[in-house]
Design an enzyme around this catalytic site. Structure first.
Site, short mmCIF file in Angstrom:
data_model
loop_
_atom_site.label_atom_id
_atom_site.label_comp_id
_atom_site.label_asym_id
_atom_site.label_seq_id
_atom_site.Cartn_x
_atom_site.Cartn_y
_atom_site.Cartn_z
N ALA A 44 10.47 8.44 -9.45
CA ALA A 44 10.48 9.78 -9.23
C ALA A 44 11.56 10.38 -8.37
CB ALA A 44 9.03 10.41 -8.53
N ALA B 185 5.25 5.69 -12.48
CA ALA B 185 4.17 4.98 -12.91
C ALA B 185 3.39 4.25 -11.71
CB ALA B 185 4.71 3.69 -13.70
N THR C 136 20.16 -0.18 -19.34
CA THR C 136 19.05 -0.85 -20.24
C THR C 136 18.01 -0.33 -19.96
OG1 THR C 136 20.88 -2.47 -20.76
CG2 THR C 136 18.58 -2.73 -21.28
N CYS D 165 4.91 15.09 11.64
CA CYS D 165 6.19 15.30 11.93
C CYS D 165 7.19 15.04 11.42
CB CYS D 165 6.33 15.20 13.49
SG CYS D 165 5.24 15.64 14.74
N1 7TS Z 1 7.28 12.88 -5.12
C1 7TS Z 1 6.17 12.81 -4.53
C2 7TS Z 1 5.45 14.14 -4.43
C3 7TS Z 1 5.78 11.58 -4.04
O1 7TS Z 1 4.47 11.42 -3.48
C4 7TS Z 1 6.57 10.42 -4.02
C5 7TS Z 1 6.20 9.21 -3.32
C6 7TS Z 1 7.62 10.51 -4.64
C7 7TS Z 1 8.11 11.70 -5.24
C8 7TS Z 1 8.55 9.52 -4.80
O2 7TS Z 1 8.32 8.62 -5.61
P1 7TS Z 1 8.94 7.17 -6.11
O3 7TS Z 1 8.69 6.90 -7.61
O4 7TS Z 1 10.44 7.56 -6.17
O5 7TS Z 1 8.59 6.05 -5.32
N2 7TS Z 1 5.27 9.54 -2.13
C9 7TS Z 1 4.76 8.66 -1.14
C10 7TS Z 1 3.83 8.85 -0.15
O6 7TS Z 1 3.13 10.16 -0.25
N3 7TS Z 1 3.53 8.01 0.51
O7 7TS Z 1 4.61 6.77 0.18
C11 7TS Z 1 5.37 7.31 -0.91
#
Ligand code: 7TS
Length: 391
Positions: A72, A204, A241, A328
């Site tokens: 993400a 995922a 890939t 914080c």
């Molecule tokens: N966006 C949100 C809202 C998230 O909670 C997280 C991961 C990400 C993006 C990033 O996701 P990734 O696929 O790049 O790993 N959040 C958290 C959390 O709340 N504690 O550890 C990771």
């Protein structure tokens, strides 16, 4: 001592059926899907099925795009930086609007774009901890705003933003709308057929799929400058890939997550509420945000007089895995904007602990965790000078 995992907003266990579905694509069907020979082409049917499951899972149409990426963070960076290159760097627009409570991958990316000259406006949340339509209307301008980026559900509090209304306001004003749906998928209904979002990101490993793979939905007809340039994978929108086994796993995980929403809304919610009731029965505790405004799996609790980190260590030593609610910002001692907006006092804001459940959480685990939490609060308060001074 059996260990109890209550940090599902950080990551989730891979569903064993997902792992099993991925297995053949490591050592048997390992071809590069872009190759013309049979090693490559024999991966296609399973990849197509996985893509179909992703499209169905979020309600995307045939002509929309879902770009498969690594996580993400990548999806969010792609949208923000892509829109910067497409609409801001050489005009015609100048601004991005987001919230003060986005994940750091949005906030830090925005800070980077500010260093390149973009103007970014950070909306505060209201007393319920969310951004409402009236606030958004005050912040956007049809001529200046290129993109609005608002999370579907907050990772710390579980509070769900009124994305349908917010997306509609953007559509009416000719402003692109992106939502980070990482914490919404598999917990509440996410349907881009109903909600007019332009871009949506998911990951995922937050819904019992593997880590290191995610997706970016792009509404049909929209262009977005790639983050990764290279080969023509993903129609030229994301070079590299594709991770075939993980894509297969993510597709199945999405189908199961969506198929499981009724269970999430009933059973997971019931277990969450049970744990929450026990926490609230401990004196001088609170939980952030109204229950009905939160995803069914999340509790952000505060225990007066207890340092968040101290409690995480103590819970961990007693077999319960939770996380601090990042009260914080890690580098500064600025209070969390959600807490400020909700009128939560500093002493409570500094003690927040996040418990997040999943469909793998059991009633026995929740009851055991509740007892561990109760004892931990008692133990830590007995040695807390601030708690004694409060009294
Ligand atoms: N966006 C949100 C809202 C998230 O909670 C997280 C991961 C990400 C993006 C990033 O996701 P990734 O696929 O790049 O790993 N959040 C958290 C959390 O709340 N504690 O550890 C990771």
């Amino acid at each position: 001592m059996n260990k109890i995992y209550l940090d599902n907003n950080a990551t989730t266990i891979v569903d064993p059926r997902v792992k099993e579905a991925m297995e053949p694509f490591f050592c048997q069907q390992y071809g590069n899907p872009n190759s013309l020979h049979s090693f490559g082409t024999e991966t296609h049917p399973a990849m197509r099925l996985a893509m179909d499951r992703l499209y169905a899972g979020i309600g995307a149409g045939d002509e929309d795009d879902i770009i498969i990426n690594s996580c993400a963070c990548e999806g969010n960076n792609h949208v923000l930086k892509g829109v910067y290159f497409d609409l801001i760097r050489n005009g015609p627009k100048s601004e991005i609007v987001t919230t003060q409570v986005e994940h750091p991958c949005v906030l830090n990316c925005c800070a980077f774009l500010e260093s390149l000259g973009a103007k970014v406006k950070y909306m505060p949340v209201n007393a319920d901890g969310i951004v409402d339509g009236d606030t958004l209307r005050q912040y956007i301008h049809p001529d200046r705003t290129a993109l609005v980026s608002i999370m579907w559900a907050n990772n710390e509090t579980g509070l769900v933003f009124p994305v349908q209304e917010l997306a509609k306001i953007c559509r009416e004003n000719g402003v692109l709308f992106h939502t980070d749906a990482v914490q919404a998928i598999g917990k509440i209904a996410v349907d881009v057929g109903r909600v007019p979002v332009d871009f949506l990101t998911f990951s995922a490993h937050k819904f019992h799929g593997p880590k290191g793979i995610g997706g970016l939905f792009i509404r049909k007809g929209l262009k977005l400058t790639p983050l990764l340039h290279g080969g023509e994978q993903m129609g030229g929108k994301r070079a590299g890939t594709v991770n075939v086994p993980y894509l297969i796993g993510m597709g199945l995980a999405m189908e199961m997550a969506v198929g499981n929403l009724a269970y999430e809304d009933s059973s997971v919610r019931r277990l969450r509420d049970r744990l929450e009731d026990t926490i609230l029965a401990i004196p001088d505790t609170m939980v952030v945000g109204k229950r009905e405004l939160r995803t069914p799996n999340t509790i952000l609790a505060s225990f007066r007089g207890i340092e968040g980190e101290a409690m995480i260590w103590d819970l961990n030593a007693n077999g319960v895995a939770a996380s601090t609610g990042s009260a914080c910002a890690s580098e500064s001692l600025e209070p969390n904007p959600t807490f400020v907006a909700m009128g939560i006092s500093d002493d409570l804001a500094h003690t927040s602990i996040r418990f997040s459940l999943s469909r793998f959480s059991t009633a026995e685990e929740i009851d055991q965790a509740a007892e561990v939490i109760r004892q931990s609060a008692q133990r830590l308060r007995a040695i807390s000078s601030t708690y004694k001074n409060d009294k």
